[in-house]
Scaffold this motif. Structure first.
Motif, short mmCIF file in Angstrom:
data_model
loop_
_atom_site.label_atom_id
_atom_site.label_comp_id
_atom_site.label_asym_id
_atom_site.label_seq_id
_atom_site.Cartn_x
_atom_site.Cartn_y
_atom_site.Cartn_z
N THR A 231 0.93 -1.28 0.00
CA THR A 231 -0.11 0.10 0.03
C THR A 231 0.74 1.26 0.05
N GLY A 232 2.05 1.12 -0.20
CA GLY A 232 3.16 2.34 0.10
C GLY A 232 3.15 3.38 -1.20
N ILE A 233 3.49 4.53 -0.97
CA ILE A 233 3.94 5.29 -1.98
C ILE A 233 4.98 4.84 -2.76
N MET A 234 5.90 4.14 -2.02
CA MET A 234 6.99 3.42 -2.60
C MET A 234 6.65 2.00 -1.88
N ASN A 235 6.88 0.88 -3.02
CA ASN A 235 6.62 -0.57 -2.76
C ASN A 235 7.53 -1.68 -2.91
N GLY A 236 8.88 -1.13 -2.84
CA GLY A 236 9.94 -2.04 -3.08
C GLY A 236 11.44 -1.41 -2.86
N LYS A 237 12.28 -2.10 -2.58
CA LYS A 237 13.81 -1.77 -2.62
C LYS A 237 14.77 -2.91 -2.95
N MET A 238 15.96 -2.52 -3.57
CA MET A 238 16.90 -3.39 -4.09
C MET A 238 18.29 -2.77 -3.75
N GLN A 239 19.09 -3.63 -3.00
CA GLN A 239 20.40 -3.09 -2.98
C GLN A 239 21.25 -3.67 -4.21
#
Length: 646
Positions: A231-239
């Motif tokens: 449900t986020g304004i941003m929905n994922g992250k990756m290093q």
């Protein structure tokens, strides 16, 4: 007898909740044609499937009657509970659905489903709506009802529960109210008075640097409020573990595509926070989400209180005449949308074309290509304005250097006497295989600016990578460019090899350069290096930082730095115009976002067919003022090749 709780809906979920609540509360089931009992304290809208039309009607019905309500339903194998909607508070079911759909992997398909369901098409029961799953959902709903009726803080204000009905696992997800929601938003109207800026004291962190709030202060809220995979304004992250420094990419879902925003530093935790802040800046700059637009008119009718768009640079007439060119010529009689900004030179509010204040607008009315140039986020208004100015200065100095082919003086990086900088340069050299060349690109205003080139010593990979930076502290400017250079190493090497013929074609046809990526990859070709000979001439001696830069005044309050910069621009008759792009999304944590326009400075564009220099005579005059030329340039003398800013 009056009812305390109203169950609006049908199916097993409604039956289970009714059965569990009836022993402790007065519960009434609402029939299709019945009126809402006046004594209702809480309404529950419950179904065994997703019925967007029912939720839309519930929003209207309970908002008018002033009754808080909570929903529960099943959608594609998931049980959704919430949010708790209070009529006088932002954050409704529409906001929650919009965030859930946007953050999901199949947003376009889900959006189409929602439209179909809203048009009346629906199913009675989701295939995964088992008795066991619905019973678990009913228990969660009843627990929440008890909290609300006992006056406790609800777990579902700005939140929803999502239950996986196959595994019966349950998670809570925060969603942020949509500032443009037609149901629950109450944005103020955009007015000249709201645009007025009065600079206030902004003490720096520990008395140094150019920030007023620390990451330690923000780290507890950034990921919690803005990063959620459902449900986020941003929905994922990756290093990205390939790069020389800690690089984190955060995904911001937009309706048409995903957009990645990056943070780079010496730690992955700090890089993640930086990426989230970058994403918030991008979110604020897409369209007005903090105030309701109120002005639509022609420049002709508004010229006494409005910015003349011609002062910000237009495309050439022959560009507008090309087939399929996405913009039309500016005409002062054409109506357009305007937003209020503030001119520090004129010391008054000023109307600015919306399509210059926000970078994804146009909708058929655009007359220029505008990017995020001059957008910045800060912990205070003064901080945001300061860094937005730095970005305008950075890109202007880069483009002016390129168009005028200025033979800038190269800096001796060891002369900075900064251990961290030395280690950063050594890492790029020894680990990444790139030599770093930094040039002083400071223009007539005196704000230290640098142009950076990374030259590959290996036989494979991008040959040259360019970046720019600006900061009153030139060492900080250099470090920021090194982070930028590092973020582009290795990432596109394979793409260059696979598409080498495409980019070789761009050497002959500059108008084949159509995107931001094209600019960087074109100069990854060794054959393009000769176009930077005006910079890379090794015959010029290295210069020390002490020789090239005057010591900056040390202030402990960022307001003082900002006022000094604004005074420099006043003396040069350069107008700094600020548009506040902040939204309720950023205001909840005291963050401010602005767009700064400085008419006359060169705007960054991507795609060689979209360059904007018409009317910007500064690019012709400043090289002479700096002593690089004996007389002003003509437009015909400007560098005809696509710039290398990636």
């Amino acid at each position: 007898m009056a009812a305390d709780i109203l169950i609006d809906g049908q199916g097993l979920l409604a039956d289970f909740v009714h059965e569990q609540l009836s022993g402790n509360y007065l519960v009434k089931r609402l029939g299709a044609l019945e009126e809402i009992p006046e004594a209702t304290e809480l309404a529950l809208v419950l179904h065994d499937a997703w019925h967007p039309t029912v939720h839309q009607k519930a929003e209207e019905r309970y908002r008018v009657t002033g009754i808080p309500w909570l929903r529960g339903f099943v959608s594609f194998g998931e049980g959704i509970i919430g949010p708790l909607v209070r009529p006088d508070t932002p954050g409704c079911s529409r906001c929650a659905d919009r965030r859930r759909v946007m953050a999901g992997p199949d947003r376009q398909e889900m959006w189409e489903f929602q439209l179909r369901f809203s048009a009346g098409e629906s199913i009675l029961r989701d295939a995964w709506a088992s008795r066991t799953g619905l019973l678990q959902m009913s228990m969660l709903i009843c627990n929440e009802v008890q909290r609300v009726l006992q006056g406790e803080s609800s777990n579902l204000e700005e939140k929803i529960y999502i239950t996986h009905l196959r595994t019966l696992t349950n998670f809570s997800h925060l969603f942020l109210p949509d500032p443009l929601c037609p149901l629950c938003s109450s944005l103020p109207e955009d007015t000249s008075e709201l645009a007025r800026i009065r600079l206030e004291s902004s003490p720096k962190i520990n008395g140094g640097g150019y920030r007023c709030r620390s990451m330690d202060e923000l780290k507890t809220v950034l990921a919690k409020d803005y990063l959620d995979y459902r449900t986020g304004i941003m929905n994922g992250k990756m290093q990205d573990l390939r790069l020389p420094f800690a690089d984190v990419l955060v995904n911001m879902p937009l309706f048409g595509a995903d957009e990645g925003v990056a943070g780079r530093s010496h730690s992955y935790q700090l890089s993640e926070l930086t990426a989230i802040l970058e994403g918030l800046e991008r979110y604020c700059g897409i369209e007005p989400r903090g105030k309701r637009k109120a002005v639509r008119d022609s420049y002709r009718n508004l010229e006494k209180i409005a910015l003349n768009p011609e002062r910000t640079g237009l495309h050439e007439e022959d560009q507008y005449q090309k087939p399929h060119f996405p913009f039309k010529p500016f005409h002062p009689d054409d109506p357009m949308n305007w937003v209020w900004g503030y001119s520090f030179l004129q010391k008054r509010p000023l109307l600015v074309p919306e399509l210059l204040a926000y970078y994804s607008l146009g909708y058929g009315e655009g007359f220029v290509y505008e990017t995020s140039n001059g957008c910045a986020l800060g912990g205070r208004l003064e901080e945001a304005i300061f860094h937005a100015i730095m970005e305008v200065v950075e890109r202007d100095s880069f483009l002016l250097t390129w168009y005028a082919r200025l033979p800038l003086r190269r800096l001796d990086l060891r002369s900075a006497n900064d251990t961290e900088l030395d280690l950063m340069v050594d890492r790029l050299c020894e680990v990444a295989g790139y030599d770093i060349h930094i040039f002083n690109s400071t223009m007539e205003h005196g704000i230290p600016s640098v142009w950076a080139v990374a030259k590959n010593r290996k036989s494979k990979g991008l040959n040259l990578i360019c970046a720019a930076g600006a900061n009153p502290d030139p060492v900080r400017a250099v470090k920021s460019t090194i982070y930028e250079l590092a973020g582009m190493m290795f990432r596109d090497d394979e793409k260059l090899e696979q598409n080498r013929k495409k980019y070789e074609g761009m050497l002959q046809d500059p108008f084949a350069v159509r995107s931001m990526e094209d600019h960087g990859l074109l100069y990854g070709l060794p054959e393009a290096e000769e176009r930077l000979n005006f910079l890379l001439d090794d015959q010029r001696p290295l210069r020390t930082f002490a020789e090239e830069f005057k010591p900056a005044t040390k202030y402990t309050d960022l307001k003082d730095d900002l006022q000094e910069i604004l005074q420099k621009f006043r003396e040069l008759n350069l107008e700094v115009i600020v548009v506040d792009q902040s939204t309720p999304i950023t205001a909840r944590n005291g963050l401010t976002c602005v767009k700064v326009l400085i008419p006359g400075m060169l705007p960054m564009t991507f795609g060689h067919h979209l360059i904007r220099v018409k009317g910007l005579e500064r690019v012709l005059e400043v090289p002479m003022k700096l002593g690089f030329m004996k007389q002003p340039l003509s437009y015909e003398q400007l560098n005809p090749y696509p710039h290398p800013f990636p």
